[in-house]
Design an enzyme around this catalytic site. Sequence first.
Site, PDB file in Angstrom:
ATOM      1  N   ARG A  41       0.831  -1.209   0.000  1.00 16.80           N
ATOM      2  CA  ARG A  41       0.000   0.000   0.000  1.00 16.80           C
ATOM      3  C   ARG A  41       0.867   1.261   0.000  1.00 16.80           C
ATOM      4  O   ARG A  41       0.614   2.201  -0.752  1.00 16.80           O
ATOM      5  CB  ARG A  41      -0.914  -0.020   1.229  1.00 16.80           C
ATOM      6  CG  ARG A  41      -2.255   0.585   0.966  1.00 16.80           C
ATOM      7  CD  ARG A  41      -3.248   0.336   2.059  1.00 16.80           C
ATOM      8  NE  ARG A  41      -4.595   0.455   1.492  1.00 16.80           N
ATOM      9  CZ  ARG A  41      -5.705   0.325   2.193  1.00 16.80           C
ATOM     10  NH1 ARG A  41      -5.678   0.017   3.459  1.00 16.80           N
ATOM     11  NH2 ARG A  41      -6.878   0.476   1.604  1.00 16.80           N
ATOM     12  N   PRO A  67     -12.567  -3.810  11.950  1.00 19.79           N
ATOM     13  CA  PRO A  67     -13.612  -4.652  11.352  1.00 19.79           C
ATOM     14  C   PRO A  67     -14.487  -5.309  12.416  1.00 19.79           C
ATOM     15  O   PRO A  67     -14.139  -5.294  13.601  1.00 19.79           O
ATOM     16  CB  PRO A  67     -12.796  -5.722  10.610  1.00 19.79           C
ATOM     17  CG  PRO A  67     -11.480  -5.773  11.307  1.00 19.79           C
ATOM     18  CD  PRO A  67     -11.225  -4.392  11.840  1.00 19.79           C
ATOM     19  N   ALA A  76     -24.587   8.852  13.655  1.00 20.24           N
ATOM     20  CA  ALA A  76     -24.753   9.440  12.318  1.00 20.24           C
ATOM     21  C   ALA A  76     -24.869   8.325  11.280  1.00 20.24           C
ATOM     22  O   ALA A  76     -25.770   8.332  10.429  1.00 20.24           O
ATOM     23  CB  ALA A  76     -23.570  10.354  11.997  1.00 20.24           C
ATOM     24  N   ARG A 109     -38.732  18.850   6.952  1.00 20.25           N
ATOM     25  CA  ARG A 109     -38.336  18.087   8.142  1.00 20.25           C
ATOM     26  C   ARG A 109     -37.670  16.776   7.742  1.00 20.25           C
ATOM     27  O   ARG A 109     -36.855  16.226   8.465  1.00 20.25           O
ATOM     28  CB  ARG A 109     -39.553  17.789   9.016  1.00 20.25           C
ATOM     29  CG  ARG A 109     -40.149  19.037   9.638  1.00 20.25           C
ATOM     30  CD  ARG A 109     -41.513  18.745  10.203  1.00 20.25           C
ATOM     31  NE  ARG A 109     -42.416  18.210   9.183  1.00 20.25           N
ATOM     32  CZ  ARG A 109     -43.640  17.755   9.429  1.00 20.25           C
ATOM     33  NH1 ARG A 109     -44.093  17.750  10.656  1.00 20.25           N
ATOM     34  NH2 ARG A 109     -44.399  17.298   8.447  1.00 20.25           N
ATOM     35  N   PHE A 160     -27.466  -1.139   0.952  1.00 21.69           N
ATOM     36  CA  PHE A 160     -26.270  -0.327   1.207  1.00 21.69           C
ATOM     37  C   PHE A 160     -25.074  -1.232   1.469  1.00 21.69           C
ATOM     38  O   PHE A 160     -25.211  -2.355   1.951  1.00 21.69           O
ATOM     39  CB  PHE A 160     -26.479   0.652   2.367  1.00 21.69           C
ATOM     40  CG  PHE A 160     -26.821   0.039   3.706  1.00 21.69           C
ATOM     41  CD1 PHE A 160     -25.867  -0.644   4.456  1.00 21.69           C
ATOM     42  CD2 PHE A 160     -28.097   0.172   4.227  1.00 21.69           C
ATOM     43  CE1 PHE A 160     -26.175  -1.178   5.699  1.00 21.69           C
ATOM     44  CE2 PHE A 160     -28.422  -0.366   5.478  1.00 21.69           C
ATOM     45  CZ  PHE A 160     -27.463  -1.055   6.205  1.00 21.69           C
ATOM     46  N   CYS A 217     -18.672   1.009   6.594  1.00 21.93           N
ATOM     47  CA  CYS A 217     -19.123   1.611   7.855  1.00 21.93           C
ATOM     48  C   CYS A 217     -20.515   1.211   8.324  1.00 21.93           C
ATOM     49  O   CYS A 217     -20.699   0.859   9.477  1.00 21.93           O
ATOM     50  CB  CYS A 217     -19.068   3.123   7.731  1.00 21.93           C
ATOM     51  SG  CYS A 217     -17.405   3.740   7.808  1.00 21.93           S
TER      52      CYS A 217
HETATM   53  C1  UDX Z   1     -20.744   6.597   5.090  1.00 17.75           C
HETATM   54  C2  UDX Z   1     -21.183   7.936   5.687  1.00 17.75           C
HETATM   55  O1  UDX Z   1     -21.980   8.638   4.723  1.00 17.75           O
HETATM   56  C3  UDX Z   1     -19.973   8.770   6.072  1.00 17.75           C
HETATM   57  O2  UDX Z   1     -20.375   9.971   6.712  1.00 17.75           O
HETATM   58  C4  UDX Z   1     -19.096   7.952   7.018  1.00 17.75           C
HETATM   59  O3  UDX Z   1     -17.914   8.667   7.344  1.00 17.75           O
HETATM   60  C5  UDX Z   1     -18.720   6.612   6.410  1.00 17.75           C
HETATM   61  O4  UDX Z   1     -19.914   5.913   6.019  1.00 17.75           O
HETATM   62  P1  UDX Z   1     -19.809   5.784   2.745  1.00 17.75           P
HETATM   63  O5  UDX Z   1     -20.048   4.404   3.268  1.00 17.75           O
HETATM   64  O6  UDX Z   1     -18.494   6.108   2.137  1.00 17.75           O
HETATM   65  O7  UDX Z   1     -20.034   6.869   3.898  1.00 17.75           O
HETATM   66  O8  UDX Z   1     -20.900   6.107   1.624  1.00 17.75           O
HETATM   67  P2  UDX Z   1     -22.422   6.583   1.625  1.00 17.75           P
HETATM   68  O9  UDX Z   1     -22.567   7.617   0.586  1.00 17.75           O
HETATM   69  O10 UDX Z   1     -22.920   6.912   2.967  1.00 17.75           O
HETATM   70  O11 UDX Z   1     -23.188   5.277   1.087  1.00 17.75           O
HETATM   71  C6  UDX Z   1     -23.262   4.082   1.824  1.00 17.75           C
HETATM   72  C7  UDX Z   1     -24.102   3.073   1.082  1.00 17.75           C
HETATM   73  O12 UDX Z   1     -25.478   3.469   1.074  1.00 17.75           O
HETATM   74  C8  UDX Z   1     -23.709   2.891  -0.385  1.00 17.75           C
HETATM   75  O13 UDX Z   1     -23.765   1.533  -0.732  1.00 17.75           O
HETATM   76  C9  UDX Z   1     -24.759   3.673  -1.128  1.00 17.75           C
HETATM   77  O14 UDX Z   1     -24.959   3.215  -2.434  1.00 17.75           O
HETATM   78  C10 UDX Z   1     -25.966   3.437  -0.248  1.00 17.75           C
HETATM   79  N1  UDX Z   1     -26.996   4.483  -0.399  1.00 17.75           N
HETATM   80  C11 UDX Z   1     -26.732   5.766  -0.038  1.00 17.75           C
HETATM   81  C12 UDX Z   1     -28.238   4.134  -0.906  1.00 17.75           C
HETATM   82  O15 UDX Z   1     -28.488   2.970  -1.241  1.00 17.75           O
HETATM   83  N2  UDX Z   1     -29.192   5.115  -1.037  1.00 17.75           N
HETATM   84  C13 UDX Z   1     -28.972   6.407  -0.683  1.00 17.75           C
HETATM   85  O16 UDX Z   1     -29.891   7.221  -0.827  1.00 17.75           O
HETATM   86  C14 UDX Z   1     -27.698   6.751  -0.173  1.00 17.75           C
HETATM   87  P1  ADP Z   2     -10.332   2.687   6.657  1.00 18.87           P
HETATM   88  O1  ADP Z   2     -11.436   2.601   5.649  1.00 18.87           O
HETATM   89  O2  ADP Z   2     -10.857   2.789   8.080  1.00 18.87           O
HETATM   90  O3  ADP Z   2      -9.318   3.739   6.352  1.00 18.87           O
HETATM   91  P2  ADP Z   2      -8.513   0.642   5.676  1.00 18.87           P
HETATM   92  O4  ADP Z   2      -8.589  -0.844   5.868  1.00 18.87           O
HETATM   93  O5  ADP Z   2      -8.659   1.212   4.311  1.00 18.87           O
HETATM   94  O6  ADP Z   2      -9.595   1.262   6.677  1.00 18.87           O
HETATM   95  O7  ADP Z   2      -7.136   1.183   6.257  1.00 18.87           O
HETATM   96  C1  ADP Z   2      -6.597   0.842   7.486  1.00 18.87           C
HETATM   97  C2  ADP Z   2      -5.088   0.672   7.314  1.00 18.87           C
HETATM   98  O8  ADP Z   2      -4.507   0.543   8.618  1.00 18.87           O
HETATM   99  C3  ADP Z   2      -4.649  -0.564   6.525  1.00 18.87           C
HETATM  100  O9  ADP Z   2      -3.897  -0.150   5.394  1.00 18.87           O
HETATM  101  C4  ADP Z   2      -3.786  -1.369   7.540  1.00 18.87           C
HETATM  102  O10 ADP Z   2      -2.659  -1.985   6.930  1.00 18.87           O
HETATM  103  C5  ADP Z   2      -3.346  -0.283   8.504  1.00 18.87           C
HETATM  104  N1  ADP Z   2      -2.968  -0.781   9.829  1.00 18.87           N
HETATM  105  C6  ADP Z   2      -3.642  -1.607  10.654  1.00 18.87           C
HETATM  106  N2  ADP Z   2      -2.969  -1.798  11.808  1.00 18.87           N
HETATM  107  C7  ADP Z   2      -1.822  -1.079  11.738  1.00 18.87           C
HETATM  108  C8  ADP Z   2      -0.702  -0.838  12.612  1.00 18.87           C
HETATM  109  N3  ADP Z   2      -0.657  -1.387  13.826  1.00 18.87           N
HETATM  110  N4  ADP Z   2       0.277  -0.045  12.178  1.00 18.87           N
HETATM  111  C9  ADP Z   2       0.228   0.536  10.968  1.00 18.87           C
HETATM  112  N5  ADP Z   2      -0.783   0.364  10.087  1.00 18.87           N
HETATM  113  C10 ADP Z   2      -1.807  -0.432  10.463  1.00 18.87           C
END
Ligand code: UDX
Ligand code: ADP
EC number: 1.1.1.22
Length: 464
Positions: A40, A94, A224, A261, A273, A277
């Site tokens: 990476r 995770p 959120a 609202r 979705f 997250c």
């Molecule tokens: C989300 C939050 O929005 C963000 O604030 C947080 O930091 C991380 O999680 P993300 O997962 O990157 O962000 O994308 P987001 O745009 O929220 O979409 C999440 C999922 O919901 C996607 O699969 C998207 O396609 C789906 N979605 C979103 C819908 O199906 N319908 C919608 O109206 C909006």
């Molecule tokens: P996020 O979406 O939260 O950013 P990712 O999986 O994309 O999550 O990124 C998390 C990163 O953290 C990975 O690239 C992983 O290798 C790194 N990581 C996990 N544990 C450690 C650690 N102890 N020191 C340095 N890097 C780490």
Amino acid sequence: MMIKNICCIGAGYVGGPTMSVIASKCPEIRVNVVDLNEDRIKKWNDENVDNIPIYEPGLSDIVKECRDKNLFFSTNVEQAISDADMIFISVNTPTKTYGVGKGMAADLKYIELCARQIASVATNDKIIVEKSTLPVRTAESLKAILDNTGNGVKFDILSNPEFLAEGTAVDDLLTPDRVLIGGESSERGLAAQKALVEVYAHWVPEDRILTTNVWSSELSKLTANAFLAQRVSSINALSELCEVTEADVKEVARAIGTDSRIGPKFLNASVGFGGSCFQKDILNLVYIAKSYGLHEVADYWEQVIIMNDHQKRRFAKKIVTRLFNTVSGKKICLLGWAFKKDTNDTRESAAIYVSDYLLNEHAEVHVYDPKVKRDQIISDLLVLGNFSKEELEERVFTYEDALSCANQAHAVAIMTEWDEFKELDWKHVYDEMFKPAFLFDGRMLLNHDEMTGIGFQMYTLGKG
Ligand code: UDX
Ligand code: ADP
């Protein structure tokens, strides 16, 4: 306290973009982004910035502008910790796949490892910033590890959850709705909070920088995401009802979205979705509620996940039933694999679960995604554990363009709302498909009547 040197542990979807924007907006601060994953880091340092490991519109330009000036990517975690005034923890959290809390609780082993590493390396006081989404009260555990090093170094812990959404990460970071910083109310805690406020104040108006206590900040992030996911599950639940009542979920969403609202955002029904997250954070919320004995609260939020799983399964099942109850040996073309457009992230993408369902029904799955490579697709399916690598290599086909993927297909399903699918020559797709040509729009991307006019047997999610 003036921050001159920032270290970010974790060069992923959160750490990479966030630190790039901080470096770009704070030229006097040196930002070291470190990760254990050598591959990476190599990609972050690739001479050709188009090869950085995360695709986000606008990100490569920022990396190009700052890299090797005040933004550095490296695997030298210890050195970066040692040099830093402020350390962001952006590692992955995770869902646990083993032991207590399996399938629900967040696995904090990477966070704990970071804390132990910081504790063993630090020789001067540091501010530790929780950037990863964490269960409420994680800061307490972090503090317990850090404060027991016995070498007299003092750590102040802040919670600064990231609200960026993938695909719009750079814009979200440049113009955030708010920045949330949770800290302790002691003199040191307030000084630490102020130091981080000053970093963001380089480009974020101060009235958008909210300060709270640590626990409110940690819980606000989970809340959120739970609210956003709940909106998607709510509209998805209605999409099924629309299909049997001849209502149209798009029209319903428009009608309710004009109510100030309710508001118009996050009302797009979809095949479910995905993303790293929503599911993880709700499961985490459910687990926390259960662990405090709040079973009704836990059940309430768990329903959001149950609805989402139902939506993915229902879409896959729809493909099978429409294709005369069998997809065995049929070519099913899936357009899109990422969990949403404008990202190469596939975590928890609905496409994975729909494909698994179809493979189980003996279909041949053919996939095209503009940003996702074959290796990723195979490894996503492998994780579900239902098929061996050999089977997947034989039954999953991947393409470099949408038209080849759809050629000679029995059905095409839109899984991700990539703009290019709107512009596709759908007449050409239709001509090259087996007839009847089935088209399943899991993102309500295409004009239903236009596609029916071409000749498709069209299913649009949420349309009666
Ligand atoms: C989300 C939050 O929005 C963000 O604030 C947080 O930091 C991380 O999680 P993300 O997962 O990157 O962000 O994308 P987001 O745009 O929220 O979409 C999440 C999922 O919901 C996607 O699969 C998207 O396609 C789906 N979605 C979103 C819908 O199906 N319908 C919608 O109206 C909006
Ligand atoms: P996020 O979406 O939260 O950013 P990712 O999986 O994309 O999550 O990124 C998390 C990163 O953290 C990975 O690239 C992983 O290798 C790194 N990581 C996990 N544990 C450690 C650690 N102890 N020191 C340095 N890097 C780490």
